[in-house]
Design a protein around this motif. Structure first.
Motif, PDB file in Angstrom:
ATOM      1  N   ASN A   1      22.067  19.697   3.054  1.00 41.10           N
ATOM      2  CA  ASN A   1      22.248  20.734   1.311  1.00 41.10           C
ATOM      3  C   ASN A   1      21.100  20.888   0.640  1.00 41.10           C
ATOM      4  O   ASN A   1      21.322  21.316   0.038  1.00 41.10           O
TER       5      ASN A   1
ATOM      6  N   GLU B   1      24.919  15.579  -7.479  1.00 40.85           N
ATOM      7  CA  GLU B   1      26.151  15.955  -6.413  1.00 40.85           C
ATOM      8  C   GLU B   1      26.110  15.585  -5.256  1.00 40.85           C
ATOM      9  O   GLU B   1      27.197  15.472  -4.971  1.00 40.85           O
TER      10      GLU B   1
ATOM     11  N   ARG C   1      29.957  15.423  -4.001  1.00 43.73           N
ATOM     12  CA  ARG C   1      30.449  15.100  -3.172  1.00 43.73           C
ATOM     13  C   ARG C   1      31.067  14.121  -1.962  1.00 43.73           C
ATOM     14  O   ARG C   1      31.838  14.030  -1.010  1.00 43.73           O
TER      15      ARG C   1
ATOM     16  N   ALA D   1      26.351  22.602   0.985  1.00 47.81           N
ATOM     17  CA  ALA D   1      26.817  22.934  -0.127  1.00 47.81           C
ATOM     18  C   ALA D   1      27.009  24.418  -1.120  1.00 47.81           C
ATOM     19  O   ALA D   1      27.590  25.141  -1.907  1.00 47.81           O
TER      20      ALA D   1
END
Length: 178
Positions: free
Chosen positions: A21, A31, A35, A169
């Motif tokens: 990502n 982040e 996730r 992402a």
């Protein structure tokens, strides 16, 4: 059944997440926690160790986060397992030292003098069977396993994610239908 520790699995997921990502911006730990569903403070310990060991690079600033320190084809699963294993060994040694200190304090008599200890325990690691048969077998097994893990790169895992049609992402929420 042999299992990788939770911390090792977390580190592997985090590094693959960063590799998968981190384009064009670094991946922020919040982040990754969103996730992967893990606590950020737990993740940060692992991420900082991976930075210190040269697996990841920390990027400061408002858009900062983590990037791979090298190309993803040059980072192996075995390297990450070793980094986390060393972390866990240091944690275990610290815990053992604390337990030994507590034990020592508990073995003092009322006048502060050490009480006589019971007969010495075998502290050399075990019996001849354990040291000459079981431990060498286990060491050989671990070496074989590390050879296999050293043959798997982060790039291999990212390509596997692509074959499973897992979207990075940056593409996950995009829908271009009209």
């Amino acid at each position: 059944m042999l299992r990788l520790s939770k911390k090792t699995l977390l580190a592997l997921e985090a590094v693959v997440d960063v590799a998968y990502n981190a384009r064009p911006d670094p991946v922020q730990s919040k982040e990754i926690t969103k996730r992967q569903g893990i606590p950020q403070r737990y993740l940060e310990q692992v991420m900082q160790q991976l930075v210190r060991e040269g697996v990841l690079k920390g990027v400061r600033g408002p858009r900062g986060g983590y990037r791979l320190a090298r190309e993803r084809r040059r980072i192996t699963v075995g390297e990450i397992v070793r980094v986390v294993g060393a972390m866990e060994a240091a944690d275990d040694a610290r815990d053992e030292a604390k337990a030994a200190a507590r034990e020592t304090r508990g073995s003092l008599n009322g006048s502060g003098e050490a009480m006589t200890a019971p007969a010495e325990e075998n502290t050399n690691g075990g019996s001849p069977l354990g040291e000459q048969v079981v431990r060498p077998m286990w060491d050989s097994f671990q070496a074989d396993m590390m050879d296999k893990l050293n043959a798997i790169t982060i790039d291999d895992l990212c390509r596997e994610a692509e074959t499973k049609d897992i979207k990075p992402a940056s593409q996950a929420g995009m829908d271009f239908t009209i």
